[in-house]
Write an enzyme that holds these catalytic residues in place. Structure first.
Site, mmCIF file in Angstrom:
data_model
loop_
_atom_site.group_PDB
_atom_site.id
_atom_site.type_symbol
_atom_site.label_atom_id
_atom_site.label_comp_id
_atom_site.label_asym_id
_atom_site.label_seq_id
_atom_site.Cartn_x
_atom_site.Cartn_y
_atom_site.Cartn_z
ATOM 1 N N ASP A 37 19.098 69.044 10.498
ATOM 2 C CA ASP A 37 18.989 67.951 11.475
ATOM 3 C C ASP A 37 20.297 67.557 12.177
ATOM 4 O O ASP A 37 21.332 67.429 11.520
ATOM 5 C CB ASP A 37 18.516 66.658 10.789
ATOM 6 C CG ASP A 37 17.389 66.878 9.823
ATOM 7 O OD1 ASP A 37 16.835 67.982 9.772
ATOM 8 O OD2 ASP A 37 17.076 65.926 9.096
ATOM 9 N N TYR A 54 22.205 62.965 3.168
ATOM 10 C CA TYR A 54 21.070 63.320 4.027
ATOM 11 C C TYR A 54 21.198 62.652 5.399
ATOM 12 O O TYR A 54 22.158 61.935 5.684
ATOM 13 C CB TYR A 54 19.764 62.923 3.328
ATOM 14 C CG TYR A 54 19.226 63.995 2.398
ATOM 15 C CD1 TYR A 54 20.014 65.089 2.015
ATOM 16 C CD2 TYR A 54 17.927 63.932 1.917
ATOM 17 C CE1 TYR A 54 19.496 66.080 1.180
ATOM 18 C CE2 TYR A 54 17.408 64.918 1.076
ATOM 19 C CZ TYR A 54 18.189 65.987 0.714
ATOM 20 O OH TYR A 54 17.679 66.956 -0.100
ATOM 21 N N SER A 55 20.163 62.835 6.211
ATOM 22 C CA SER A 55 20.261 62.476 7.637
ATOM 23 C C SER A 55 20.449 60.996 7.892
ATOM 24 O O SER A 55 20.046 60.139 7.095
ATOM 25 C CB SER A 55 19.004 62.951 8.358
ATOM 26 O OG SER A 55 19.087 64.333 8.515
ATOM 27 N N ARG A 101 13.993 57.798 3.764
ATOM 28 C CA ARG A 101 15.272 58.332 4.265
ATOM 29 C C ARG A 101 15.381 58.326 5.783
ATOM 30 O O ARG A 101 14.443 58.041 6.489
ATOM 31 C CB ARG A 101 15.465 59.765 3.748
ATOM 32 C CG ARG A 101 14.336 60.712 4.082
ATOM 33 C CD ARG A 101 14.620 62.127 3.548
ATOM 34 N NE ARG A 101 13.476 62.994 3.696
ATOM 35 C CZ ARG A 101 12.563 63.221 2.757
ATOM 36 N NH1 ARG A 101 12.667 62.659 1.572
ATOM 37 N NH2 ARG A 101 11.538 64.030 2.996
ATOM 38 N N ASP A 102 16.560 58.736 6.252
ATOM 39 C CA ASP A 102 16.880 59.011 7.658
ATOM 40 C C ASP A 102 16.963 57.746 8.525
ATOM 41 O O ASP A 102 16.265 57.631 9.538
ATOM 42 C CB ASP A 102 15.871 60.006 8.274
ATOM 43 C CG ASP A 102 15.624 61.235 7.419
ATOM 44 O OD1 ASP A 102 16.511 61.570 6.613
ATOM 45 O OD2 ASP A 102 14.549 61.851 7.552
#
Ligand code: FRU
Length: 487
Positions: free
Chosen positions: A47, A106-107, A167-168
Site C-alpha cells: 500500500d 502497517y498502513s 487498521r489503516d
C-alpha cells in the site's frame, strides 16, 4: 523457496551486508524493473502510505518488506518529489521496532500540523499464540525529514464489537478538529469503518461506526479514505470478500468508492450512491488520496494484490505504485486522469493519422511510453491496440461495439499472473468516439478510457523484445489519431 515465519519476520537490521547485496543484484538483473514507476529497491511493496504535501515536497511512503517478495515484517519506505513525476528514494521511514508494532508498521496516512508531518499508522503485533492485536500510532517527521516514534500508541484498545482486524487510519481535518477513519471488522465478521476525533492528534475519542447503506459488504474493509470534492463526500475503501458479479469484482479483492452527501460528523451518517470500482484492470488495490498544493485531489494505488505470485518473485522483488491520478466528479462518478505534470516525461513524439479498414497496422514501437489514441467514425465490430507485441505475444485493449464494452486481454501478454482469476477484464462503455490513453512501462500498463471515465491498471510480463504497437479494426473501418511519446 519456502518462506518460513522466521524468514518473514527477519529484521532488515539483522541481515548481513553480503546477503543484502545478493538480493540487490538479483533484483537488478530482473528484466521487468520499471523505468518511471515507484518500485521497491528490493523486496515487496504494497500500500501507498502517508501521501502528503509538506515543506515544499510531496511525500509518498509505502508498505515494505525488504527481504523478498512476500508479506513479512512491514516497514514504511519513504520517497519524495517536487513535481509528482521524479521521485527520490529517501530510505526507511518507520521501522517496526517497538512493542506496539513488533509485527509490522502497517498502513496509515499523514497530515501537516504545527510545522510537522504527523504520520498515523497501525502497529501490528502478534502474541505467542500468534493472535493479532493492533495499535494506532502517531510518529512525527520534522522539516529535516527526521522521524520520531512515540513511547506509546495513541489508540491502544479496540472498541467493543470489533475484531483485531482494525487498521489503516486515514486522517483529515474539518474546522479545528482532526478525524481518523479506520478500517474494521465487526465481531459478526462483516467489514465497516469507524471514526475517531482529536483536537491535537494525540488524544483521540472514539465516535462510533460510520453509518452506510452497506451493512453486509465483505468481511473486512481495508484502507478507508474520506474526503470532500465539489461539495460531495467521497469514501474510498478496499472491501475484502465480495463475490464476482458479471464484469464486477473479478480480482481477489476490490477497491472502490461511494459518493454521497458530506459525512454528517454528528450522527456519523453517510448517505451515498452505489459502490463503484475504481479500476477495471487486474492489479490495483489499497489506494490513498491527498490534496495537491494547488487543491487538486490526487490518488495513488498499489499496482498489485495480496496473495498472488508474480513473475518478479524469483528476482526478490514485487509490485510498484500507480502513477498519481487527479480525481474529479462527473455525473455521479469519479473521473481519474493522470496528473498533468506527467507530460514532463514526454520525449520524441510520433504521430499517425488515418483510417484503418479490416486491418492491423504496426505503426510504432516502444516498451516505455505514453500513447493517446482517438478513434472516431467507428463502424467496425472491434477496434483496438495490440502493444508490447511481437509474433503471438501481445496485450490487447479493444472496444467491442456489439457489446459496448472495453476489454483488456492479457492472455497472451507473456509470463502469466493470477490466471485462476481469469485473463480478461471488461466493462461497459457507451458507444461513440473512443479514447484510449496508455502509460506503458517495462512491466505495466495504465489505460485511461475516455478521459478517465474508466481505468484499467495491470502488470504485464512480456519479453523485452516485444515492442510493437499495432492498431486494428475488424469488421469495418475507423478513423484514428494516435500520438506517442517515449518515456
Ligand atoms: C492492505 C493491507 C492493510 C495493512 C497492510 C499491511 O493491503 O492489508 O490493511 O495495513 O496491507 O501491509
Amino acid at each position: 523457496m519456502e518462506w518460513t515465519k522466521e524468514m518473514r519476520y527477519r529484521r532488515l537490521e539483522d541481515v548481513s551486508k553480503d546477503m543484502l547485496e545478493a538480493i540487490k543484484s538479483n533484483v537488478n538483473s530482473c528484466q521487468w524493473r520499471q523505468s518511471y514507476h515507484i518500485q521497491p529497491p528490493t523486496g515487496l511493496l504494497n500500500d501507498p502510505n502517508g501521501f502528503s504535501y509538506f515543506n515544499g515536497e510531496y511525500h509518498l511512503f509505502y508498505q515494505w518488506f525488504p527481504l523478498g517478495p512476500v508479506h513479512g515484517l512491514k516497514y514504511w519506505y519513504h520517497t519524495k518529489s517536487k513535481d509528482l513525476v521524479h521521485w527520490e528514494n529517501v530510505g526507511v521511514a518507520i521501522k517496526p521496532d517497538h512493542d506496539y508494532d513488533s509485527h509490522g508498521a502497517y498502513s496509515g496516512s499523514a497530515i501537516v500540523h504545527q510545522d510537522q508531518l504527523y504520520l498515523m499508522y497501525t502497529g501490528n503485533t502478534r502474541n505467542e499464540q500468534w493472535e493479532r492485536h493492533s495499535y494506532q500510532v502517531i510518529a512525527k517527521m520534522n522539516k529535516h525529514g527526521e522521524i520520531i516514534k512515540p513511547n506509546d500508541p495513541v489508540i491502544a484498545d479496540i472498541p467493543n464489537g470489533y475484531t483485531d482486524h482494525f487498521r489503516d487510519p486515514k486522517l483529515w481535518k474539518s474546522g479545528d478538529v482532526f478525524y481518523a477513519v479506520i478500517g474494521a471488522q465487526r465481531e459478526n465478521k462483516t467489514g465497516c469503518a469507524v471514526l475517531y476525533k482529536s483536537l491535537n492528534l494525540i488524544d483521540w475519542t472514539f465516535l462510533g461506526e460510520m453509518k452506510t447503506d452497506l451493512p453486509q459488504f465483505g468481511y473486512m474493509w481495508e484502507c478507508p479514505d474520506y474526503f470532500e470534492l465539489n461539495g460531495h463526500g467521497v469514501f474510498v475503501f478496499s472491501p475484502q470478500g465480495l463475490e464476482p458479479e458479471g464484469d464486477h469484482y473479478q480480482n481477489i479483492y476490490q477497491s472502490g468508492y461511494l459518493i454521497g452527501q458530506k459525512l454528517d460528523l454528528k450522527t456519523l451518517s453517510f448517505t451515498h450512491g452505489r459502490f463503484n470500482e475504481l479500476d477495471r484492470g487486474f492489479d490495483f488495490y489499497a489506494p490513498q488520496t491527498t490534496l495537491a498544493k494547488d487543491g487538486r485531489r490526487l490518488l495513488v494505488g498499489w499496482m498489485g494484490l495480496p496473495e498472488l505470485e508474480y513473475p518478479t518473485d524469483q528476482h526478490d522483488w514485487a509490485h510498484c505504485l500507480t502513477l498519481p491520478r487527479e480525481l474529479k466528479i462527473e455525473n455521479g462518478k469519479l473521473i481519474q486522469q493522470p496528473v498533468q505534470e506527467l507530460t514532463k516525461l514526454r520525449k520524441n513524439k510520433s504521430i499517425w493519422k488515418g483510417t484503418i479498414s479490416n486491418d492491423t497496422l504496426h505503426l510504432f514501437n516502444g516498451v516505455s511510453y505514453e500513447l493517446i489514441c482517438e478513434f472516431t467514425e467507428n463502424d467496425s465490430d472491434e477496434i483496438g491496440i495490440e502493444f508490447r507485441a511481437k509474433g503471438d505475444e501481445k496485450t490487447i485493449v479493444k472496444y467491442d461495439k456489439r457489446q459496448q464494452k472495453v476489454v483488456l486481454d492479457r492472455s497472451m501478454s507473456g509470463q502469466p499472473v493470477g490466471e485462476i482469476y481469469g485473463s480478461k477484464r471488461q466493462c461497459s462503455v457507451k458507444d461513440g468516439n473512443i479514447k484510449f490513453h496508455l502509460f506503458v512501462d517495462t512491466s505495466s500498463v495504465e489505460i485511461f478510457i475516455n478521459d478517465g471515465e474508466e481505468v484499467f491498471t495491470s502488470r504485464i510480463f512480456p519479453k523485452q523484445a516485444s515492442d510493437e504497437i499495432r492498431f486494428f479494426a475488424n469488421g469495418g473501418s475507423v478513423s484514428l489519431m494516435a500520438e506517442k511519446w517515449e518515456i
